[in-house]
Design an enzyme around this catalytic site. Structure first.
Site, PDB file in Angstrom:
ATOM      1  N   CYS A  89       0.814  -1.225   0.000  1.00 61.24           N
ATOM      2  CA  CYS A  89       0.000   0.000   0.000  1.00 61.24           C
ATOM      3  C   CYS A  89       0.845   1.271   0.000  1.00 61.24           C
ATOM      4  O   CYS A  89       0.360   2.335  -0.386  1.00 61.24           O
ATOM      5  CB  CYS A  89      -0.935   0.009   1.206  1.00 61.24           C
ATOM      6  N   GLN A 157      -5.124  -9.084   6.078  1.00 58.21           N
ATOM      7  CA  GLN A 157      -5.449  -7.720   6.478  1.00 58.21           C
ATOM      8  C   GLN A 157      -6.758  -7.663   7.262  1.00 58.21           C
ATOM      9  O   GLN A 157      -6.913  -6.856   8.181  1.00 58.21           O
ATOM     10  CB  GLN A 157      -5.518  -6.819   5.250  1.00 58.21           C
ATOM     11  N   ARG A 212     -20.202   8.136  -0.737  1.00 57.75           N
ATOM     12  CA  ARG A 212     -21.634   7.812  -0.794  1.00 57.75           C
ATOM     13  C   ARG A 212     -22.427   8.871  -0.044  1.00 57.75           C
ATOM     14  O   ARG A 212     -22.313   9.018   1.166  1.00 57.75           O
ATOM     15  CB  ARG A 212     -21.880   6.427  -0.190  1.00 57.75           C
ATOM     16  N   SER A 238     -11.583   0.199   3.151  1.00 57.95           N
ATOM     17  CA  SER A 238     -11.407   0.910   1.883  1.00 57.95           C
ATOM     18  C   SER A 238     -11.845   0.028   0.724  1.00 57.95           C
ATOM     19  O   SER A 238     -11.552  -1.164   0.697  1.00 57.95           O
ATOM     20  CB  SER A 238      -9.938   1.310   1.704  1.00 57.95           C
ATOM     21  N   HIS A 339      -8.932   3.397  -2.192  1.00 58.02           N
ATOM     22  CA  HIS A 339      -7.525   3.115  -1.908  1.00 58.02           C
ATOM     23  C   HIS A 339      -6.945   2.309  -3.065  1.00 58.02           C
ATOM     24  O   HIS A 339      -6.839   1.089  -2.989  1.00 58.02           O
ATOM     25  CB  HIS A 339      -7.440   2.353  -0.582  1.00 58.02           C
ATOM     26  N   CYS A 369      -0.154   2.312   6.431  1.00 57.39           N
ATOM     27  CA  CYS A 369       0.044   0.915   6.823  1.00 57.39           C
ATOM     28  C   CYS A 369       0.221   0.089   5.560  1.00 57.39           C
ATOM     29  O   CYS A 369      -0.373   0.385   4.522  1.00 57.39           O
ATOM     30  CB  CYS A 369      -1.129   0.400   7.656  1.00 57.39           C
ATOM     31  N   GLY A 371       1.351  -4.002   3.758  1.00 58.52           N
ATOM     32  CA  GLY A 371       1.528  -5.431   3.904  1.00 58.52           C
ATOM     33  C   GLY A 371       2.924  -5.770   4.403  1.00 58.52           C
ATOM     34  O   GLY A 371       3.901  -5.104   4.058  1.00 58.52           O
TER      35      GLY A 371
END
Length: 383
Positions: A89, A157, A212, A238, A339, A369, A371
Site C-alpha cells: 500500500c 489484512q 456515498r 477501503s 484506496h 500501513c 503489507g
C-alpha cells in the site's frame, strides 16, 4: 545535505470497482497522470532523470515495468528511464522517498514519483493467486524460515483489522461512525471544489466515484462482518479502486535552472516496521519515531493523512498518538475516496499539499500501513 522540493502533485479522479476507469489500461492510466504533471509544471520532460511509480500485483497490463511503459505511452522522451516499486500500500509513497533520496544525495535533479493501480482489472493479491500454478497459495506460508519464526498462523489484512479493533477496544459502532464521517467529509470536499486543483480529469470523468451521499451508520449496521463473529465490515474498509497519481521532485539546482516554483520541501522521510502478523499497526511506532527524528511534536503538525485501509487502523493510531481527529483526513479518506493501492501514496500527498496551501499550514504528515507490517512516514513543509 541537499534539499528535495515538491514542484507539483496531480492525480486522476478515483474510480470505483467496475467504474469509469475500469477499462483503462494501467499504462494509459499512469500516462494520463504523467502527461498532466509535465503540462502543469512546464518542466522539460527530457531533463527528467528517472520515473519511479508504485504498483502492486504487477501482472497482466501492470507487468513489464509499468512505470517505463506509462512514460512511453504518454509520448514522453524515450531516453528517460523508469522503474516500478512495490511496497504494497505504500508503493507510491516509497516512490517519493526514493525520488527525494536521489535528489538529496546529489545523484539526480529531477525525478517523477507516483503510482498507478487498476484494481478492477487486476484484483488485489492477484499475483499471489497466480502463483498457485507453481504450488504457492501465499507468499510466505510455504517458507520454512517464516513458519519457524511466526508459526502456522493466518495472516490477512482482515484478521489484522479485527485484532486491532479488539486490542484497542474499538467498537463496531465507533468504526461505523468514523466511516460515516469519512464519507461526509469527502462529499463536503467535493461540493466545495477542494479536490478540483489536484485532479486531472480523464475525459468526462472528473469527480471521485467512491463517496456515498446516501450512506448512514444505520445502513452500515446491516452489513455482515468480513470475519465470522467479528466487527469489521466492508463499510469500515477501503473499497477496491482505480487511479493514478504523480508528483515532481526537484533539487535546488533544478529549481534554478528550469525556473520552477517549489510548493513544499521534504522535511522528513522514513520507513519502519512492526509485527507482520499484526500487519497494520506499524503506523503507530513509525509516526512516533519520525516525529523524534524530525525534532517535531504532534502539535506542530497542521494536517495528517493516515491511510484509511480500515477504520480500526486510524482510530488506534489516533488513540496512541493522542492526535486531534479534526486534523486527521480532513477531506475524508480511503474508506470514502478509495484506496488504489499502488497509487495511494502520491494520491494522498497531492491532497495533503493542496490542503496545506488552502489552510496556510506549515507541516503535513502522511503515514501508510502496508503489507508485511511496514509503514512509510513523510513530513512535508509548505513553502
Amino acid at each position: 545535505m541537499a534539499e528535495a522540493f515538491i514542484i507539483d502533485a496531480v492525480r486522476t479522479p478515483t474510480g470505483r470497482r467496475g467504474g469509469a476507469l475500469a477499462g483503462v489500461h494501467s499504462a494509459d492510466l499512469g500516462a494520463h497522470a504523467l502527461r498532466a504533471l509535465v503540462e502543469r509544471t512546464g518542466v522539460d520532460p527530457a531533463a527528467v532523470d528517472d520515473v519511479i511509480l508504485g504498483c502492486c500485483d504487477t501482472i497482466g497490463p501492470q507487468a513489464g515495468n509499468v512505470a517505463r511503459t506509462a512514460w512511453l505511452a504518454a509520448g514522453l522522451p524515450q531516453h528517460v528511464p523508469g522503474v516500478t516499486v512495490d511496497r504494497q500500500c505504500g508503493s507510491a509513497q516509497q516512490a517519493v522517498h526514493f525520488a527525494a533520496q536521489g535528489v538529496m544525495s546529489g545523484t539526480a535533479d529531477l525525478i517523477v514519483a507516483g503510482g498507478v493501480q487498476n484494481m478492477s482489472a487486476i484484483p488485489i493479491s492477484a499475483a499471489m493467486l497466480a502463483g498457485a500454478q507453481y504450488g504457492y497459495t501465499t507468499p510466505f506460508a510455504e517458507s520454512t524460515g517464516w513458519r519457524e519464526r511466526y508459526g502456522d498462523v493466518e495472516v490477512s489484512q482482515f484478521r489484522s483489522a479485527e485484532m486491532i479493533a479488539t486490542k484497542w477496544s474499538i467498537t463496531r459502532e465507533a468504526m461505523e461512525e468514523f466511516a460515516f464521517r469519512s464519507h461526509r467529509r469527502a462529499v463536503d470536499a467535493i461540493d466545495a471544489g477542494r479536490f478540483d486543483a489536484e485532479i486531472t480529469p480523464v475525459g468526462d470523468f472528473r469527480v471521485d466515484e467512491g463517496p456515498r451521499r446516501d450512506t448512514s451508520p444505520a445502513k452500515m449496521a446491516r452489513l455482515a462482518p468480513l470475519v465470522e463473529g467479528g466487527r469489521v465490515t466492508a463499510a469500515v474498509s477501503s473499497p477496491i479502486s482505480d487511479a493514478a497519481s504523480a508528483l515532481l521532485v526537484a533539487s535546488e539546482r533544478a529549481v534554478s535552472e528550469h525556473g520552477l516554483t517549489p510548493r513544499a520541501r521534504i522535511h522528513h522521510l522514513s520507513v519502519y516496521a512492526d509485527d507482520p502478523v499484526w500487519m497494520l499497526t506499524a503506523p503507530i511506532p513509525a509516526t512516533q519515531r519520525a516525529l523524534r527524528r524530525a525534532g517535531l511534536n504532534l502539535d506542530e503538525i497542521d494536517l495528517f493523512e493516515v491511510n484509511e485501509a480500515f477504520a480500526s487502523v486510524v482510530l488506534a493510531w489516533i488513540t496512541e498518538l493522542g492526535a486531534d481527529p479534526d486534523r486527521v483526513n480532513v477531506n475524508g479518506g480511503g474508506i470514502a475516496l478509495g484506496h488504489p493501492i499502488g497509487a495511494t501514496g502520491t494520491k494522498l500527498m497531492a491532497t495533503l499539499l493542496h490542503e496545506l496551501e488552502r489552510r496556510g499550514g506549515r507541516y503535513g504528515l502522511q503515514v501508510m500501513c502496508e503489507g508485511g507490517g511496514n509503514a512509510n512516514v513523510t513530513i512535508i513543509e509548505r513553502i
